[in-house]
Design a protein around this motif. Structure first.
Motif, PDB file in Angstrom:
ATOM      1  N   CYS A  34       0.832  -1.214   0.000  1.00 25.94           N
ATOM      2  CA  CYS A  34       0.000   0.000   0.000  1.00 25.94           C
ATOM      3  C   CYS A  34       0.858   1.254   0.000  1.00 25.94           C
ATOM      4  CB  CYS A  34      -0.842   0.062   1.276  1.00 25.94           C
ATOM      5  SG  CYS A  34      -1.986  -1.284   1.404  1.00 25.94           S
ATOM      6  N   ASP A  35       0.307   2.304  -0.553  1.00 30.50           N
ATOM      7  CA  ASP A  35       0.986   3.592  -0.487  1.00 30.50           C
ATOM      8  C   ASP A  35      -0.074   4.684  -0.429  1.00 30.50           C
ATOM      9  OD1 ASP A  35       4.209   4.245  -1.312  1.00 30.50           O
ATOM     10  OD2 ASP A  35       2.816   5.939  -1.234  1.00 30.50           O
ATOM     11  N   LYS A  36       0.325   5.807   0.173  1.00 29.28           N
ATOM     12  CA  LYS A  36      -0.582   6.960   0.203  1.00 29.28           C
ATOM     13  C   LYS A  36      -0.647   7.599  -1.179  1.00 29.28           C
ATOM     14  CE  LYS A  36       1.641   9.279   3.287  1.00 29.28           C
ATOM     15  NZ  LYS A  36       2.132  10.183   4.312  1.00 29.28           N
ATOM     16  N   GLU A  39      -0.589   7.931  -7.429  1.00 29.46           N
ATOM     17  CA  GLU A  39       0.205   7.843  -8.653  1.00 29.46           C
ATOM     18  C   GLU A  39       1.151   6.632  -8.600  1.00 29.46           C
ATOM     19  OE1 GLU A  39       2.769  11.177  -9.209  1.00 29.46           O
ATOM     20  OE2 GLU A  39       3.433  10.459 -11.182  1.00 29.46           O
ATOM     21  N   ARG A  40       1.813   6.464  -7.434  1.00 35.62           N
ATOM     22  CA  ARG A  40       2.769   5.354  -7.310  1.00 35.62           C
ATOM     23  C   ARG A  40       2.063   4.002  -7.448  1.00 35.62           C
ATOM     24  NH1 ARG A  40       8.189   5.656  -3.479  1.00 35.62           N
ATOM     25  NH2 ARG A  40       9.504   5.710  -5.320  1.00 35.62           N
ATOM     26  N   ILE A  41       0.903   3.895  -6.796  1.00 37.30           N
ATOM     27  CA  ILE A  41       0.166   2.619  -6.859  1.00 37.30           C
ATOM     28  C   ILE A  41      -0.321   2.367  -8.285  1.00 37.30           C
ATOM     29  CG2 ILE A  41      -1.949   1.431  -6.082  1.00 37.30           C
ATOM     30  CD1 ILE A  41       0.415   1.358  -4.063  1.00 37.30           C
ATOM     31  N   ASN A  89       9.568   5.982   3.986  1.00 33.99           N
ATOM     32  CA  ASN A  89      10.831   6.717   3.921  1.00 33.99           C
ATOM     33  C   ASN A  89      11.207   7.301   5.291  1.00 33.99           C
ATOM     34  OD1 ASN A  89       8.380   7.835   3.010  1.00 33.99           O
ATOM     35  ND2 ASN A  89       9.371   9.702   2.312  1.00 33.99           N
ATOM     36  N   THR A  90      12.519   7.368   5.531  1.00 30.12           N
ATOM     37  CA  THR A  90      13.030   7.942   6.785  1.00 30.12           C
ATOM     38  C   THR A  90      14.133   8.946   6.437  1.00 30.12           C
ATOM     39  OG1 THR A  90      14.499   6.015   6.923  1.00 30.12           O
ATOM     40  CG2 THR A  90      12.524   5.960   8.283  1.00 30.12           C
ATOM     41  N   PRO A  91      13.762  10.062   5.800  1.00 30.45           N
ATOM     42  CA  PRO A  91      14.794  10.996   5.323  1.00 30.45           C
ATOM     43  C   PRO A  91      15.480  11.733   6.483  1.00 30.45           C
ATOM     44  CG  PRO A  91      12.599  11.930   5.029  1.00 30.45           C
ATOM     45  CD  PRO A  91      12.403  10.546   5.560  1.00 30.45           C
ATOM     46  N   ALA A 163      20.616  -3.808  -2.349  1.00 31.58           N
ATOM     47  CA  ALA A 163      21.194  -2.630  -3.006  1.00 31.58           C
ATOM     48  C   ALA A 163      20.425  -2.412  -4.306  1.00 31.58           C
ATOM     49  CB  ALA A 163      22.677  -2.851  -3.298  1.00 31.58           C
ATOM     50  N   GLU A 164      20.225  -1.175  -4.685  1.00 30.89           N
ATOM     51  CA  GLU A 164      19.509  -0.890  -5.924  1.00 30.89           C
ATOM     52  C   GLU A 164      20.347  -1.366  -7.113  1.00 30.89           C
ATOM     53  OE1 GLU A 164      17.905   3.121  -6.036  1.00 30.89           O
ATOM     54  OE2 GLU A 164      17.394   2.942  -3.920  1.00 30.89           O
ATOM     55  N   GLY A 165      19.645  -1.810  -8.138  1.00 33.02           N
ATOM     56  CA  GLY A 165      20.344  -2.325  -9.315  1.00 33.02           C
ATOM     57  C   GLY A 165      20.552  -3.831  -9.233  1.00 33.02           C
ATOM     58  N   GLN A 277      24.691   8.382   3.110  1.00 35.53           N
ATOM     59  CA  GLN A 277      24.906   9.630   3.840  1.00 35.53           C
ATOM     60  C   GLN A 277      23.865   9.800   4.954  1.00 35.53           C
ATOM     61  OE1 GLN A 277      26.339  13.136   1.959  1.00 35.53           O
ATOM     62  NE2 GLN A 277      24.689  14.356   2.790  1.00 35.53           N
ATOM     63  N   LYS A 278      22.608   9.534   4.609  1.00 34.99           N
ATOM     64  CA  LYS A 278      21.521   9.682   5.596  1.00 34.99           C
ATOM     65  C   LYS A 278      21.763   8.783   6.816  1.00 34.99           C
ATOM     66  CE  LYS A 278      17.611   7.093   4.542  1.00 34.99           C
ATOM     67  NZ  LYS A 278      17.476   6.099   5.590  1.00 34.99           N
ATOM     68  N   ASP A 279      22.179   7.551   6.575  1.00 35.23           N
ATOM     69  CA  ASP A 279      22.316   6.616   7.691  1.00 35.23           C
ATOM     70  C   ASP A 279      23.549   6.934   8.538  1.00 35.23           C
ATOM     71  OD1 ASP A 279      20.019   5.529   6.755  1.00 35.23           O
ATOM     72  OD2 ASP A 279      20.929   3.731   5.894  1.00 35.23           O
TER      73      ASP A 279
HETATM   74  P1  NAD Z   1      10.741   5.500  -0.970  1.00 39.35           P
HETATM   75  O1  NAD Z   1      10.682   6.944  -0.748  1.00 39.35           O
HETATM   76  O2  NAD Z   1      11.068   4.948  -2.326  1.00 39.35           O
HETATM   77  O3  NAD Z   1       9.330   4.832  -0.552  1.00 39.35           O
HETATM   78  C1  NAD Z   1       8.643   5.120   0.628  1.00 39.35           C
HETATM   79  C2  NAD Z   1       7.152   5.168   0.308  1.00 39.35           C
HETATM   80  O4  NAD Z   1       6.415   5.222   1.537  1.00 39.35           O
HETATM   81  C3  NAD Z   1       6.706   6.402  -0.489  1.00 39.35           C
HETATM   82  O5  NAD Z   1       6.122   5.976  -1.720  1.00 39.35           O
HETATM   83  C4  NAD Z   1       5.679   7.094   0.419  1.00 39.35           C
HETATM   84  O6  NAD Z   1       4.604   7.663  -0.301  1.00 39.35           O
HETATM   85  C5  NAD Z   1       5.215   5.940   1.276  1.00 39.35           C
HETATM   86  N1  NAD Z   1       4.599   6.299   2.546  1.00 39.35           N
HETATM   87  C6  NAD Z   1       4.994   7.198   3.482  1.00 39.35           C
HETATM   88  N2  NAD Z   1       4.159   7.166   4.541  1.00 39.35           N
HETATM   89  C7  NAD Z   1       3.218   6.227   4.285  1.00 39.35           C
HETATM   90  C8  NAD Z   1       2.106   5.721   5.008  1.00 39.35           C
HETATM   91  N3  NAD Z   1       1.798   6.156   6.226  1.00 39.35           N
HETATM   92  N4  NAD Z   1       1.344   4.768   4.427  1.00 39.35           N
HETATM   93  C9  NAD Z   1       1.632   4.299   3.192  1.00 39.35           C
HETATM   94  N5  NAD Z   1       2.686   4.724   2.474  1.00 39.35           N
HETATM   95  C10 NAD Z   1       3.475   5.678   3.011  1.00 39.35           C
HETATM   96  O7  NAD Z   1      11.765   4.918   0.092  1.00 39.35           O
HETATM   97  P2  NAD Z   1      12.673   3.591  -0.018  1.00 39.35           P
HETATM   98  O8  NAD Z   1      13.875   3.866  -0.835  1.00 39.35           O
HETATM   99  O9  NAD Z   1      11.796   2.439  -0.375  1.00 39.35           O
HETATM  100  O10 NAD Z   1      13.163   3.445   1.483  1.00 39.35           O
HETATM  101  C11 NAD Z   1      12.285   3.061   2.511  1.00 39.35           C
HETATM  102  C12 NAD Z   1      13.104   2.742   3.754  1.00 39.35           C
HETATM  103  O11 NAD Z   1      13.958   1.616   3.494  1.00 39.35           O
HETATM  104  C13 NAD Z   1      14.024   3.868   4.222  1.00 39.35           C
HETATM  105  O12 NAD Z   1      14.061   3.850   5.622  1.00 39.35           O
HETATM  106  C14 NAD Z   1      15.380   3.463   3.670  1.00 39.35           C
HETATM  107  O13 NAD Z   1      16.426   3.953   4.451  1.00 39.35           O
HETATM  108  C15 NAD Z   1      15.330   1.964   3.765  1.00 39.35           C
HETATM  109  N6  NAD Z   1      16.175   1.248   2.784  1.00 39.35           N
HETATM  110  C16 NAD Z   1      16.231   1.678   1.487  1.00 39.35           C
HETATM  111  C17 NAD Z   1      16.989   0.954   0.563  1.00 39.35           C
HETATM  112  C18 NAD Z   1      17.076   1.380  -0.877  1.00 39.35           C
HETATM  113  O14 NAD Z   1      17.829   0.774  -1.629  1.00 39.35           O
HETATM  114  N7  NAD Z   1      16.343   2.380  -1.333  1.00 39.35           N
HETATM  115  C19 NAD Z   1      17.653  -0.220   0.960  1.00 39.35           C
HETATM  116  C20 NAD Z   1      17.545  -0.630   2.294  1.00 39.35           C
HETATM  117  C21 NAD Z   1      16.804   0.109   3.195  1.00 39.35           C
END
Ligand code: NAD
Ligand code: UGA
Length: 464
Positions: A34-36, A39-41, A89-91, A163-165, A277-279
């Motif tokens: 699920c997502d809020k 568009e993404r869904i 997300n946890t920016p 990891a992405e990719g 960087q964030k982490d």
């Molecule tokens: P992202 O921004 O791609 O996705 C997060 C999604 O959560 C967004 O689409 C947002 O709309 C949605 N969202 C926010 N609040 C919501 C809610 N209450 N209900 C439903 N949807 C909600 O982020 P990501 O890259 O997938 O990263 C997510 C987490 O995983 C972060 O903490 C990140 O540090 C961690 N992480 C990321 C990666 C990576 O490769 N991107 C790898 C390991 C861990």
């Protein structure tokens, strides 16, 4: 407890691929992501998925509509789920206390409040997002303060290491799955329930269980260690350029020691991506809050060195072009933060491009997978420029490397896409301004061949 239905809050780079693989490997479990964001869904339900990830299309095609669903109906999915992943997300915080360093947990808190509002039966809530140590306590407090009668929660930490990719391979052949839980009979039952999900395809020996806080900290630690290796090799790349040593040879020699190992020793223009960087900043903030300034300073240096590497590379480009790039046409090859992804978050290409634009350059950008709008978004963002219209005039985005380089004074290679290795550089040399420069920020090109063609070549960690 047997898990029959899973809900995932957050359909991003982690929630989408992770749950698609769970659905693939566990046909007996219904998985709803699920997502809020409507568009993404919608994109997840279309033929063009919102993220580019090799192998992902196939997995989604096999499972979508069978036991994998993408939905904005968060309420129904929470109500029916036995287990809920929080994958939001946890920016880094941009305002207030801890600005620029602390993790912003507002989306985690929002997700926990949603669950508390909606759930009418027992749930296992799994923290999949990367969070500071003790974040599970926040989730626990919110859930338990708002519990409806008869509803019980268990909170687990299950950080993601993909990891992405390479996400699909990383998930299907995970070296380790980490699950942290409370050391109570109920906590351990929840841990076992999540282990059962992963055991559908991950060997039991690869599933590590720990207490919740160790699990949370291990995720920050893993990313900090990986980033630290890159900053270490990048620091040595500067020594190599000053002495005549070659950083690839140094990495090969150092990495041959099995205690060090060969991976993640690729010198570059600096690490990017949404997490390293964030982490690390998150770990630095945590250390400061725990009154451990020496620990904070140690990890801060990893970030500082990364900034230094990006600056050093860009300065080299400008200095080589007679110390001015004003009105010069520069082809930027690659804009994503690494190959095989369209993700541009914290991409070093953004720093390189904005610095060159500030110096008056005209950028011609090509990336095989990044959408044009995304490049404009990154370079015209209010945090990057207060003159977006002026900057827009100095950017042209291309659909091929050949059109980007035509008439350019220099090529600046920012991402290690394989296709850049096999371009016809003789043909490219002919259509460029002379002297023609190539700055290889990823050390992937055949430098000898380029020199023979007539290019002036500069790279990372090696004098040419
Ligand atoms: P992202 O921004 O791609 O996705 C997060 C999604 O959560 C967004 O689409 C947002 O709309 C949605 N969202 C926010 N609040 C919501 C809610 N209450 N209900 C439903 N949807 C909600 O982020 P990501 O890259 O997938 O990263 C997510 C987490 O995983 C972060 O903490 C990140 O540090 C961690 N992480 C990321 C990666 C990576 O490769 N991107 C790898 C390991 C861990
Ligand atoms: C990284 C970790 O590798 C994952 O384990 C983790 O789950 C993830 O962060 C996360 O928590 O988000 P990711 O950022 O997707 O994954 O990609 P990496 O392959 O780690 O690359 C990160 C950056 O470092 C890229 O810019 C890459 O080009 C750069 N890099 C990587 C180097 O400069 N040199 C190397 O040797 C390796």
């Amino acid at each position: 407890m047997v898990i029959q239905k899973i809900c995932c809050l957050g359909a991003g780079y982690v929630g989408g691929p992770t749950c698609s693989v769970i659905a693939l490997k566990c046909p007996n479990i219904k998985v709803t992501v699920c997502d809020k964001s409507v568009e993404r869904i919608n994109q997840w339900n279309s033929d063009k998925l919102p993220i580019y990830e090799p192998g992902l299309d196939d997995v989604v095609k096999q499972c979508r509509g069978r036991n994998l669903f993408f939905s904005t109906d968060i309420e129904t999915s929470i109500v029916e789920a036995d287990l809920i992943f929080i994958s939001v997300n946890t920016p880094t915080k941009t305002i207030g206390n801890g600005k620029g360093r602390a993790a912003d947990l507002k989306y985690i808190e929002g997700a926990a409040r949603m669950i508390a509002d909606i759930a009418t039966s027992n749930k296992i809530v799994v923290e999949k997002s990367t969070v500071p140590v003790k974040a599970a306590e926040i989730i626990m407090k919110i859930l338990r303060a708002n519990t409806k009668p008869g509803v019980e929660y268990q909170i687990l930490s299950n950080p993601e290491f993909l990891a992405e990719g390479t996400a699909i391979v990383d998930l299907v052949e995970a070296e380790r799955v980490l699950i942290g839980g409370e050391d109570t009979p109920e906590g351990q039952k929840a841990v076992q329930a999540l282990c059962w999900v992963y055991e559908h395809w991950i060997p039991a020996k690869n599933i590590l269980t720990t207490n919740t806080w160790s699990s949370e900290l291990s995720k920050l630690a893993a990313n900090a260690f990986l980033a630290q290796r890159i900053s270490s090799i990048n620091s040595l790349s500067a020594v190599c350029e000053a002495t005549g040593a070659d950083v690839s040879e140094v990495a090969r020699a150092v990495g041959r020691d099995s205690r060090i190992g060969p991976k993640f020793l690729e010198a570059s223009i600096g690490f990017g991506g949404s997490c390293f960087q964030k982490d690390i900043l998150n770990l630095i903030y945590l250390s400061e809050c725990l009154n451990l300034p020496e620990v904070a300073a140690y990890w801060q240096q990893v970030v500082n060195l990364n900034d230094y590497q990006k600056t050093r590379f860009t300065r080299k480009v400008i200095e080589s072009l007679f110390n001015t790039v004003a009105d010069k046409k520069i082809a930027v090859l690659g804009f994503s933060f690494k190959k095989n992804t369209g993700d541009t978050r914290e991409s070093p290409a953004i720093y390189v491009s904005t610095t060159l634009l500030d110096e008056g350059a005209k950028l011609h950008i090509y990336d095989p997978k990044v959408e044009h709008d995304q490049i404009y978004y990154e370079l015209l963002h209010p945090q990057v420029t207060n003159e977006p219209e002026l900057v827009r005039k100095n950017i042209e985005i291309h659909d091929s490397a050949y059109s980007a380089v035509s008439g350019a004074h220099a090529i600046v290679l920012c991402t290690e896409w394989d296709e850049f290795k096999s371009l016809d550089y003789k043909k490219i040399y002919e259509v460029m301004m002379k002297p023609a420069y190539i700055f290889d920020g990823r050390k992937i090109l055949d430098h000898e061949a380029l020199l023979n063609i007539g290019f002036h070549v500069q790279t990372i960690g090696k004098r040419l």
